[in-house]
Motif scaffolding. Sequence first.
Motif, PDB file in Angstrom:
ATOM      1  N   ILE A   1      42.595  46.695   5.062  1.00  0.00           N
ATOM      2  CA  ILE A   1      42.969  47.765   5.998  1.00  0.00           C
ATOM      3  C   ILE A   1      41.841  48.784   6.118  1.00  0.00           C
ATOM      4  CG2 ILE A   1      44.563  49.688   6.327  1.00  0.00           C
ATOM      5  CD1 ILE A   1      46.739  47.918   5.090  1.00  0.00           C
ATOM      6  N   ILE A   2      41.193  49.102   4.966  1.00  0.00           N
ATOM      7  CA  ILE A   2      40.054  50.032   5.010  1.00  0.00           C
ATOM      8  C   ILE A   2      38.932  49.450   5.861  1.00  0.00           C
ATOM      9  CG2 ILE A   2      38.239  51.086   3.603  1.00  0.00           C
ATOM     10  CD1 ILE A   2      40.311  51.336   1.352  1.00  0.00           C
ATOM     11  N   ALA A   3      38.703  48.119   5.688  1.00  0.00           N
ATOM     12  CA  ALA A   3      37.665  47.469   6.483  1.00  0.00           C
ATOM     13  C   ALA A   3      38.014  47.511   7.964  1.00  0.00           C
ATOM     14  CB  ALA A   3      37.471  46.037   6.013  1.00  0.00           C
ATOM     15  N   TYR A   4      39.324  47.266   8.281  1.00  0.00           N
ATOM     16  CA  TYR A   4      39.738  47.325   9.687  1.00  0.00           C
ATOM     17  C   TYR A   4      39.500  48.715  10.260  1.00  0.00           C
ATOM     18  CZ  TYR A   4      42.278  43.036   8.490  1.00  0.00           C
ATOM     19  OH  TYR A   4      42.625  41.788   8.066  1.00  0.00           O
ATOM     20  N   VAL A   5      39.895  49.729   9.503  1.00  0.00           N
ATOM     21  CA  VAL A   5      39.730  51.104   9.976  1.00  0.00           C
ATOM     22  C   VAL A   5      38.257  51.432  10.157  1.00  0.00           C
ATOM     23  CG1 VAL A   5      40.074  53.523   9.363  1.00  0.00           C
ATOM     24  CG2 VAL A   5      41.898  51.868   8.965  1.00  0.00           C
ATOM     25  N   ALA A   6      37.432  50.995   9.169  1.00  0.00           N
ATOM     26  CA  ALA A   6      35.993  51.252   9.272  1.00  0.00           C
ATOM     27  C   ALA A   6      35.408  50.560  10.505  1.00  0.00           C
ATOM     28  CB  ALA A   6      35.280  50.776   7.997  1.00  0.00           C
TER      29      ALA A   6
ATOM     30  N   ARG B   1      46.174  41.834   4.624  1.00  0.00           N
ATOM     31  CA  ARG B   1      46.968  43.058   4.709  1.00  0.00           C
ATOM     32  C   ARG B   1      46.775  43.929   3.473  1.00  0.00           C
ATOM     33  NH1 ARG B   1      52.964  41.836   5.483  1.00  0.00           N
ATOM     34  NH2 ARG B   1      53.017  44.107   5.491  1.00  0.00           N
ATOM     35  N   SER B   2      45.758  43.590   2.659  1.00  0.00           N
ATOM     36  CA  SER B   2      45.502  44.356   1.450  1.00  0.00           C
ATOM     37  C   SER B   2      44.911  45.719   1.799  1.00  0.00           C
ATOM     38  CB  SER B   2      44.547  43.595   0.526  1.00  0.00           C
ATOM     39  OG  SER B   2      43.271  43.507   1.119  1.00  0.00           O
ATOM     40  N   ARG B   3      44.863  46.566   0.787  1.00  0.00           N
ATOM     41  CA  ARG B   3      44.330  47.914   0.990  1.00  0.00           C
ATOM     42  C   ARG B   3      42.876  47.875   1.434  1.00  0.00           C
ATOM     43  NH1 ARG B   3      44.875  51.585  -4.125  1.00  0.00           N
ATOM     44  NH2 ARG B   3      47.049  51.052  -3.671  1.00  0.00           N
ATOM     45  N   TYR B   4      42.089  46.967   0.826  1.00  0.00           N
ATOM     46  CA  TYR B   4      40.672  46.894   1.172  1.00  0.00           C
ATOM     47  C   TYR B   4      40.488  46.335   2.576  1.00  0.00           C
ATOM     48  CZ  TYR B   4      40.181  47.668  -3.814  1.00  0.00           C
ATOM     49  OH  TYR B   4      40.273  48.190  -5.072  1.00  0.00           O
TER      50      TYR B   4
END
Length: 1022
Positions: A740-745, A735-738
């Motif tokens: 979440i960025i990976a999930y979005v990407a 649930r970290s920021r990175y």
Amino acid sequence: MSFIKSAILCLTFLPLLSSYSWAQTSEKGLPFIDYYAPSDYRAGSFNFNVIRDSLGIYYFSNDDGVLVYNGVDWNLIKIAKEKSVYWLQKNDDGIIYVGSDGEIGYMQATESGKLFYVSLMDKIDPKYHDFGAVWEVACSSKEVVFRSKKYIFRLRDDQIKVFVLEDSEFDIAFTVRDTIYTRQVGKGLLYLNGDALVPVKGGEYFADMKVNVFLPYEDKLLVASRFDGLFLLDNEGVIEVFETEADDFLKTYKIYHGCITYDGNYALAAYTKGVVILNKQGEIVEMLDENSGLIDFQYLFVGMFDPNNLWIANGVGTSKVKIQSPLSYFDERRGLKDVGTDIIRYKGNMYATTLRGLYKMEPNQFGAHFVPFNHEDYYEVFSLGKMDDKMLVGCQRGLIAYDNKNFEFLDTERLHYAQVSKDESEVFVGLGEVGMGIYYKEGVNLKLIRLDGFTEPIKKIEEIGDKIVFISKYGTLGVVTHRVSQNTHYLKLEESYEVGNASIVPCGEKILIVARESWYYLDETGKLSEPRSLALSNKASKILQAVVLQDQHMWVSYQDQQRINYNELVQMVEGKMEATGIAFGSSFHVNSSFADRDSVLWFIGDEGAIRYDQNIPVIGETEAFNCHIEKMILGKDSLIFENGFNVGPVDLPYDQTDIRFTFFTDEVNASDERSFQYKLGGRDEVWSAWTQEAKKDYTGLRAGTYTFQVRAKNAVNQISTIDTYEFYVNRPWYRSRYAIIAYVAGVLVLIYVLFRIRTASLEQAKQKLEYLVSKRTAEVEEQKRDLETQRLILQNANDTKNQLFSIIGHDLRSPLNSLQGLTDLIQHYQEEEETQMVDEMVEHMAESVKRLRHLLDNLLTWALNQSGNFKVNPELIKVDYFLKEIISILNESAKTKKVALKLTGASGCLIHADKNSLSTVIRNLINNAIKFSNENSEIEVSYSCDHEKTTILISDQGVGIPKDKLEEIFELTHSTYGTNNEKGTGLGLVLVSEFVALNDGNIEVSSEYGKGTTFTLTFPNK
């Protein structure tokens, strides 16, 4: 102490009457003492001295190390080689210095606040390490002194100087008025001045006299000798003996330590007996010893750190004594056994009753004792009163009279309450376990009448006018009259009310009823008033007793919802109850109270009696007090911080959120009465309920920012400052920021892939549509609907294609509508046999079909390119022949509009390009030039080449292009009408731009509005 662990006084209200005098202390009981045994703090029995820091934390020099106590928890810190600690002292910067056995140093805190010991031995030459025990540490604003018998070590500017004596010893070290004093055996008193020990003027008097204490006395020095008493030494060296009432006591039991109390008196510890407190006139103010409740073993230290409490360190634990308190108490050590039930003064003497019997007080110089007084066993004794100059005793064996000499049974009816009427003609009683009655006089005898039908236990009875008012233990308030009819006496219940747990007390012309949530009054009519608001500092769950003073002040004894007992003073002002801010709380359960002479109040209850002398001046705390977060513990034993240390916010792992906070208050009187309230910002919306627990656990906290807040409350509802600590719980890695960025990407990539698949599918559908359009012109309307549907589907995927379909829908409709209209006209003119008009309509139809074909050619060509299926086959093209061929095809259209086409250029120029796409480019540009040229004008097509590039220019003398339209001419737009209203496609220049790019060329346009336009094509030579 046995039953009262502490008392709290908040004197925001002045003492009620005259000042305290020593003679009244003869009836004093035991002082309030908190005793801390070795089993409480789990360390050595010997404590040598006590100090207190700015947070209110106490430190004790103990034979096992340094003891730390915050009012809630104890902690032991061991020093080098686990040696005993003999003295602690704090300097102005708050640093705590340690004197030990062959060891000196100081306490230091880690980043988390954990205290540890730091040795100073590395700063001392090893030849001086044989100094043995350091018995005192003295601090001034400039330096610190460690005193052993053999050496004195002076710490200044991080350097240690050693003072050495030859054939002598150092005896003491004390700081007075920022000067450090000592004594050299055989020489006398010395003081530290710079790098020298300087003799004190007149100090040689004490050369052979052991000195234990130096204290300031006005502008003099009070010197206490262990064996020889007290002396005053002035600045001129003049010495006088300070004679006191305690001289024999001090010389017999040996002065060991001393301090100045907050009220300016002197507390002196006698090594083998106790502590005496003297005023400046040498009069005994108070004597504290085993008879006062102290442990009788080696009194080593006395000290005060607040206005109320005297700390005493001795060989078996430590005691905190509330000195010069208006409160004292009596328990079994002072003679009272079992539950106390009543107390009064009769003929100058105090009498008390308990469930064990009747007791009489015997005063002495430093306090009083109760002794059994009943001549036989009365069983349980409940009440005392006065009637006909006799004291009446109500007990299980009946009603007994005492005339200061003899006891006499008046009746043997079993009683549990008795109250004499104001005119002493009647005795109101509670009968047995339940019921109410009255004894009235009949001659020399007393006769009993009962209240028929009433079967509740009586709590208290009072009278108002001709009415008798009682309150039962079940909360029934009754109004009774004593009536006589035909020489028959009887009781009648006039009124009855349910008021809950309450107490009744006479107040002027009325009787007050103090209940849990309200108070009422009864007047002589016996009617109950409307409820009125209480003014108690704490919410009462049970009213125990109330006693009214003569000046409209009333003491209310009650119990709160946490079963903590309080005794609080309120005042009645114009029919309203107002708080005074004076109260004391304890575990003491009040059963009865008595307003004595000289503003002394007595409270008696479950474990003895309390005497409250309102004449004694008391120095009490009125300023705000603080609450501190002591520790934050993660998991079982991972310490984040302790000792109230101020650390920055901490980040906690998401899977380690089992947290414990502990806290304490520096309210010096707080003990059982103090309570805490907390709130975790980020989780809790409101404060918790008040609790006496000094800790709070949290588990399973979610990721986020949290702020822990805590505050304390004392017995009179004063609330401390709030202490806060902020911390964070991190998110798990997934649930970290990175993450979440990976999930979005990842989602975006998936969307892109799906979009590409969908786009390819739509492209195939588009190609099929274009094929059907070219095959079935008659089905164009249906194809248009399909294209419109496809446009809606493709709208979010490709805005450019959407605009294309819009243009197609617009530009196809016009020629088709024109064809339909021409067809209808041809049919009409044929029916009218107008052959000339039919021929004209056929010519127009041919022109419309030609435009439609031109549109479809461009559309299919562009679509083929967009689909990726357009094949580019570059070849060498001779420019002159290529342009001539195209001009010959378009020359007829130019002539129709009376426009001349002119070709100029040098022969031999070649272009390496795809012939079909280049032909489309040239044709579209020349067609546009014809479309926007005026009649009788000229279009020039010119070309040139060099070793790098070949250039083709197409220039017209037409209407030109406005400047604001130049930037968007290669974008999809609706077509523009020519100079003869020729309809275009809106697609031509888009195809031109894309096909030039496919052939690695470049296109530029220049135009002057109203004068013409030039397109410049440039292709590299390969």
